[in-house]
Design an enzyme around this catalytic site. Structure first.
Site, PDB file in Angstrom:
ATOM      1  N   LYS A 117       0.850  -1.195   0.000  1.00 29.62           N
ATOM      2  CA  LYS A 117       0.000   0.000   0.000  1.00 29.62           C
ATOM      3  C   LYS A 117       0.880   1.237   0.000  1.00 29.62           C
ATOM      4  O   LYS A 117       1.511   1.577   0.989  1.00 29.62           O
ATOM      5  CB  LYS A 117      -0.917   0.044   1.228  1.00 29.62           C
ATOM      6  CG  LYS A 117      -2.011   1.084   1.029  1.00 29.62           C
ATOM      7  CD  LYS A 117      -2.485   1.775   2.280  1.00 29.62           C
ATOM      8  CE  LYS A 117      -1.708   2.991   2.666  1.00 29.62           C
ATOM      9  NZ  LYS A 117      -1.850   4.153   1.776  1.00 29.62           N
ATOM     10  N   GLY A 155       2.954   4.159  13.325  1.00 30.98           N
ATOM     11  CA  GLY A 155       3.736   2.949  13.610  1.00 30.98           C
ATOM     12  C   GLY A 155       3.329   2.294  14.922  1.00 30.98           C
ATOM     13  O   GLY A 155       3.186   1.069  15.005  1.00 30.98           O
ATOM     14  N   GLU A 169      10.263  16.037  14.987  1.00 30.84           N
ATOM     15  CA  GLU A 169      10.661  15.846  13.591  1.00 30.84           C
ATOM     16  C   GLU A 169       9.855  16.815  12.719  1.00 30.84           C
ATOM     17  O   GLU A 169       8.628  16.785  12.716  1.00 30.84           O
ATOM     18  CB  GLU A 169      10.376  14.400  13.162  1.00 30.84           C
ATOM     19  CG  GLU A 169      10.832  14.127  11.745  1.00 30.84           C
ATOM     20  CD  GLU A 169      10.659  12.660  11.349  1.00 30.84           C
ATOM     21  OE1 GLU A 169       9.566  12.106  11.557  1.00 30.84           O
ATOM     22  OE2 GLU A 169      11.626  12.084  10.823  1.00 30.84           O
ATOM     23  N   CYS A 211      13.829  10.646   6.861  1.00 30.31           N
ATOM     24  CA  CYS A 211      13.868  10.246   8.268  1.00 30.31           C
ATOM     25  C   CYS A 211      15.289  10.303   8.814  1.00 30.31           C
ATOM     26  O   CYS A 211      15.481  10.383  10.017  1.00 30.31           O
ATOM     27  CB  CYS A 211      13.247   8.873   8.453  1.00 30.31           C
ATOM     28  SG  CYS A 211      13.743   7.705   7.206  1.00 30.31           S
ATOM     29  N   GLU A 233       9.948   1.361  10.489  1.00 32.43           N
ATOM     30  CA  GLU A 233      10.952   2.421  10.282  1.00 32.43           C
ATOM     31  C   GLU A 233      10.223   3.731  10.502  1.00 32.43           C
ATOM     32  O   GLU A 233       9.359   4.099   9.700  1.00 32.43           O
ATOM     33  CB  GLU A 233      11.516   2.380   8.853  1.00 32.43           C
ATOM     34  CG  GLU A 233      12.235   1.108   8.475  1.00 32.43           C
ATOM     35  CD  GLU A 233      13.580   0.927   9.158  1.00 32.43           C
ATOM     36  OE1 GLU A 233      13.999   1.816   9.938  1.00 32.43           O
ATOM     37  OE2 GLU A 233      14.197  -0.121   8.929  1.00 32.43           O
ATOM     38  N   THR A 276       5.867   7.900  13.602  1.00 33.38           N
ATOM     39  CA  THR A 276       5.927   7.109  14.838  1.00 33.38           C
ATOM     40  C   THR A 276       4.523   6.868  15.371  1.00 33.38           C
ATOM     41  O   THR A 276       4.212   5.783  15.867  1.00 33.38           O
ATOM     42  CB  THR A 276       6.820   7.831  15.860  1.00 33.38           C
ATOM     43  OG1 THR A 276       8.146   7.906  15.311  1.00 33.38           O
ATOM     44  CG2 THR A 276       6.890   7.089  17.180  1.00 33.38           C
TER      45      THR A 276
HETATM   46  P1  NAP Z   1       1.901   8.295   8.032  1.00 35.44           P
HETATM   47  O1  NAP Z   1       0.584   8.837   8.306  1.00 35.44           O
HETATM   48  O2  NAP Z   1       2.567   7.481   9.076  1.00 35.44           O
HETATM   49  O3  NAP Z   1       1.795   7.462   6.664  1.00 35.44           O
HETATM   50  C1  NAP Z   1       2.645   6.418   6.263  1.00 35.44           C
HETATM   51  C2  NAP Z   1       1.819   5.341   5.577  1.00 35.44           C
HETATM   52  O4  NAP Z   1       0.933   4.732   6.514  1.00 35.44           O
HETATM   53  C3  NAP Z   1       0.950   5.853   4.444  1.00 35.44           C
HETATM   54  O5  NAP Z   1       0.892   4.903   3.418  1.00 35.44           O
HETATM   55  C4  NAP Z   1      -0.382   6.000   5.136  1.00 35.44           C
HETATM   56  O6  NAP Z   1      -1.471   5.985   4.242  1.00 35.44           O
HETATM   57  C5  NAP Z   1      -0.381   4.785   6.011  1.00 35.44           C
HETATM   58  N1  NAP Z   1      -1.334   4.828   7.120  1.00 35.44           N
HETATM   59  C6  NAP Z   1      -1.881   5.928   7.712  1.00 35.44           C
HETATM   60  N2  NAP Z   1      -2.736   5.562   8.676  1.00 35.44           N
HETATM   61  C7  NAP Z   1      -2.745   4.199   8.715  1.00 35.44           C
HETATM   62  C8  NAP Z   1      -3.431   3.223   9.512  1.00 35.44           C
HETATM   63  N3  NAP Z   1      -4.298   3.572  10.466  1.00 35.44           N
HETATM   64  N4  NAP Z   1      -3.187   1.920   9.283  1.00 35.44           N
HETATM   65  C9  NAP Z   1      -2.313   1.548   8.332  1.00 35.44           C
HETATM   66  N5  NAP Z   1      -1.657   2.420   7.541  1.00 35.44           N
HETATM   67  C10 NAP Z   1      -1.845   3.741   7.732  1.00 35.44           C
HETATM   68  O7  NAP Z   1       2.899   9.429   7.660  1.00 35.44           O
HETATM   69  P2  NAP Z   1       2.488  10.807   6.988  1.00 35.44           P
HETATM   70  O8  NAP Z   1       1.177  11.306   7.474  1.00 35.44           O
HETATM   71  O9  NAP Z   1       2.637  10.630   5.543  1.00 35.44           O
HETATM   72  O10 NAP Z   1       3.643  11.737   7.540  1.00 35.44           O
HETATM   73  C11 NAP Z   1       3.546  12.309   8.830  1.00 35.44           C
HETATM   74  C12 NAP Z   1       4.894  12.430   9.461  1.00 35.44           C
HETATM   75  O11 NAP Z   1       5.495  11.135   9.575  1.00 35.44           O
HETATM   76  C13 NAP Z   1       5.917  13.198   8.655  1.00 35.44           C
HETATM   77  O12 NAP Z   1       5.769  14.552   8.749  1.00 35.44           O
HETATM   78  C14 NAP Z   1       7.185  12.670   9.246  1.00 35.44           C
HETATM   79  O13 NAP Z   1       7.463  13.285  10.470  1.00 35.44           O
HETATM   80  C15 NAP Z   1       6.880  11.224   9.467  1.00 35.44           C
HETATM   81  N6  NAP Z   1       7.322  10.384   8.342  1.00 35.44           N
HETATM   82  C16 NAP Z   1       8.413   9.606   8.497  1.00 35.44           C
HETATM   83  C17 NAP Z   1       8.861   8.835   7.451  1.00 35.44           C
HETATM   84  C18 NAP Z   1      10.061   7.979   7.546  1.00 35.44           C
HETATM   85  O14 NAP Z   1      10.641   7.636   6.527  1.00 35.44           O
HETATM   86  N7  NAP Z   1      10.457   7.554   8.719  1.00 35.44           N
HETATM   87  C19 NAP Z   1       8.185   8.847   6.256  1.00 35.44           C
HETATM   88  C20 NAP Z   1       7.048   9.617   6.114  1.00 35.44           C
HETATM   89  C21 NAP Z   1       6.620  10.368   7.187  1.00 35.44           C
HETATM   90  P3  NAP Z   1      -2.067   7.378   3.706  1.00 35.44           P
HETATM   91  O15 NAP Z   1      -1.160   7.841   2.646  1.00 35.44           O
HETATM   92  O16 NAP Z   1      -3.389   7.013   3.179  1.00 35.44           O
HETATM   93  O17 NAP Z   1      -2.134   8.294   4.885  1.00 35.44           O
END
Ligand code: NAP
Ligand code: MG
Length: 457
Positions: free
Chosen positions: A153, A211, A354, A262, A228, A208
């Site tokens: 996904k 996660g 972050e 990250c 991660e 996080t």
């Molecule tokens: P996120 O919400 O954690 O999204 C990452 C992935 O998880 C996306 O594919 C998202 O889908 C999915 N997801 C969201 N809610 C879920 C749930 N309840 N169950 C299963 N999967 C789910 O991250 P983000 O909103 O894109 O970014 C927010 C913050 O996360 C960033 O600003 C940054 O601080 C951090 N981040 C860290 C990394 C890293 O590489 N460590 C990468 C991205 C973001 P959707 O696209 O549909 O939301």
């Protein structure tokens, strides 16, 4: 339901992508389970050959994939080419794994004892929007190599390169159903990976917060999980370092991919005696970062990924923020944010959270112990850098920083041949490196009784 993909550099609509429902996800998972049973029975050398052909197909499509990523994610073209080439390299590296998933023969009484590395079955990979295709490959390549099927996904904002990779796999001979990309919402498709019992493991990269939610959800079925997550990594510059090099490279340690990384070294710690000099050198280095059109070969930094993300990054730099200096960014349409250097207090929000944008905070420190203490004063522990000419100090500090990936006198983090992952709340488990396929297997122990020899007279 569909999702509209917007080019972050100019806000034009690129395309729309259908969002999968729970029923779609379940059907894909069922197809994956059937494909996996056949895949696991394929001879190891033949699985290896399919993965090499997949790598070749990606190699032939590097330019195409790179251009898709430029339009979808705003990555500079040179960076996007590196990402597509990295996907090829990851596939090539793990194509060697099917023939090298060794078990062990363990000496025991009464027979022969051997272990097998059995595939898990269907693996769910959930990816973020910051490095869509590279992070996808860290999950699907070793998982497929170890005999699993993968449902992926992608993040809603950035599904296009992953969708193309699945097509390239099919064209290269990856069996139908074995590697499927299911675009859709995290709260629908991602959530279904947690609850569907056929999915035996989730590999998640992202925030996080999500996660932790996935880890808690996986507990219900004791589902395997690799995480991660975020980072707030330190770049520690000692007074004896090559200051010119440290200052010239510091912007690229944090502003690469517009800070949406990250591993971004978003806290620069500078020994107090050289702090003023370092800041004098850092200013022109930051102003020299070439921010602009991602299709321009000379561009080093593009826009942020989306309007909501731009708003989030902006919230960290209010009008009264301690801005030391800033770089440039284009005006006009697009989600642009200029590289920004702050000098906040150690306990400020910008120093702890972050930001995931081109914002870096610089802090003076007193001595080695103070630097290590402040570097470790974070719930995160993903990456980090140490600049010093004293090799003993470089090794000492690298061992003392509670972080999964450190580099001395450079900002290197990711190589496909070395393990990658976080300490503390930056994650759980490791990706890449020689052991990654093992994280997609269960160890099975088999004992074969051997009849004792009839005594010879
Ligand atoms: P996120 O919400 O954690 O999204 C990452 C992935 O998880 C996306 O594919 C998202 O889908 C999915 N997801 C969201 N809610 C879920 C749930 N309840 N169950 C299963 N999967 C789910 O991250 P983000 O909103 O894109 O970014 C927010 C913050 O996360 C960033 O600003 C940054 O601080 C951090 N981040 C860290 C990394 C890293 O590489 N460590 C990468 C991205 C973001 P959707 O696209 O549909 O939301
Ligand atoms: Mg989110």
């Amino acid at each position: 339901m569909t999702h509209t993909i917007v080019n972050p550099a100019d806000e034009t609509v690129v395309t729309t992508v259908a969002a999968a429902s729970i029923e779609d996800a379940d059907a894909a998972i069922a197809r994956a389970a059937r494909a996996q049973r056949e895949w696991a029975a394929v001879a190891p050398a033949d699985r290896a050959r399919v993965l090499r052909r997949f790598a070749d197909a990606v190699d032939g499509a590097v330019e195409e994939l790179a251009r898709i990523e430029v339009r979808n994610s705003g990555h500079p073209i040179g960076q996007a080419r590196w990402e597509a080439g990295h996907v090829r390299d990851v596939l090539e590296y793990y194509s060697a794994a099917p023939e090298r998933l060794f078990g062990r023969q363990i000496p025991v009484a009464g027979g022969l004892d051997v272990t097998f590395q059995e595939p898990l079955g269907v693996v769910g990979v959930i990816t973020p929007w910051n490095f869509p295709m590279t992070i996808a490959s860290w999950g699907f390549a070793p998982a497929l190599a170890a005999g699993n099927a993968v449902v992926l996904k992608p993040a809603e904002w950035t599904p296009l390169t992953s969708l193309r990779l699945a097509e390239l796999g099919l064209e290269a001979g990856v069996p139908e159903g074995l590697f499927q990309v299911i675009p859709g919402r995290g709260s629908v498709v991602g959530e279904r990976f947690i609850t569907n019992e056929t999915v035996r493991k989730i590999v998640f990269t992202g925030s996080t917060e999500v996660g932790k939610h996935i880890m808690a959800g996986c507990a219900d079925q004791v589902k395997r999980v690799t995480l991660e997550l975020g980072g707030k990594s330190a770049n520690i510059v000692f007074a004896d370092a090559d200051l010119e090099k440290a200052a010239a490279t510091a912007p690229y340690g944090v502003f690469e991919n517009a800070g949406q990384d990250c591993c971004a070294r978003s806290r620069i710690l500078v020994e107090r005696s050289v702090y003023e000099r370092f800041m004098e050198l850092l200013e022109p280095a930051v102003q020299g970062v070439r921010v602009g059109d991602p299709m321009d070969e000379a561009t080093e930094m593009g826009p942020l990924v989306s309007a909501p993300h731009l708003d989030r990054v902006r919230s960290f730099v209010p009008d009264d923020a301690d801005v030391a200096f800033r770089g440039a960014a284009p005006a006009g349409p697009g989600y642009w944010f200029a590289p920004t250097v702050l000098t906040p207090a150690r306990d400020a929000r910008t120093a702890r959270e972050e930001i995931f944008g081109p914002v870096v905070s610089v802090f003076p420190f007193d001595d080695e112990a103070d630097a290590v203490r402040f570097a470790n004063a974070s719930e995160y522990g993903l990456s980090g850098s140490i600049f010093t000419r004293d090799l003993s100090r470089g090794i000492r500090v690298a061992r003392a920083v509670e972080s999964g990936n450190l580099s001395v006198n450079s900002h290197s983090s990711v190589r496909y041949a070395t393990p990658f992952g976080g300490f503390k709340q930056s994650g759980l488990g490791r990706e890449l490196g020689p052991d990654a396929p093992l994280a997609f297997t269960e160890t099975k122990n088999v004992f074969l009784a051997v009849d004792p020899a009839t005594p010879v007279e």
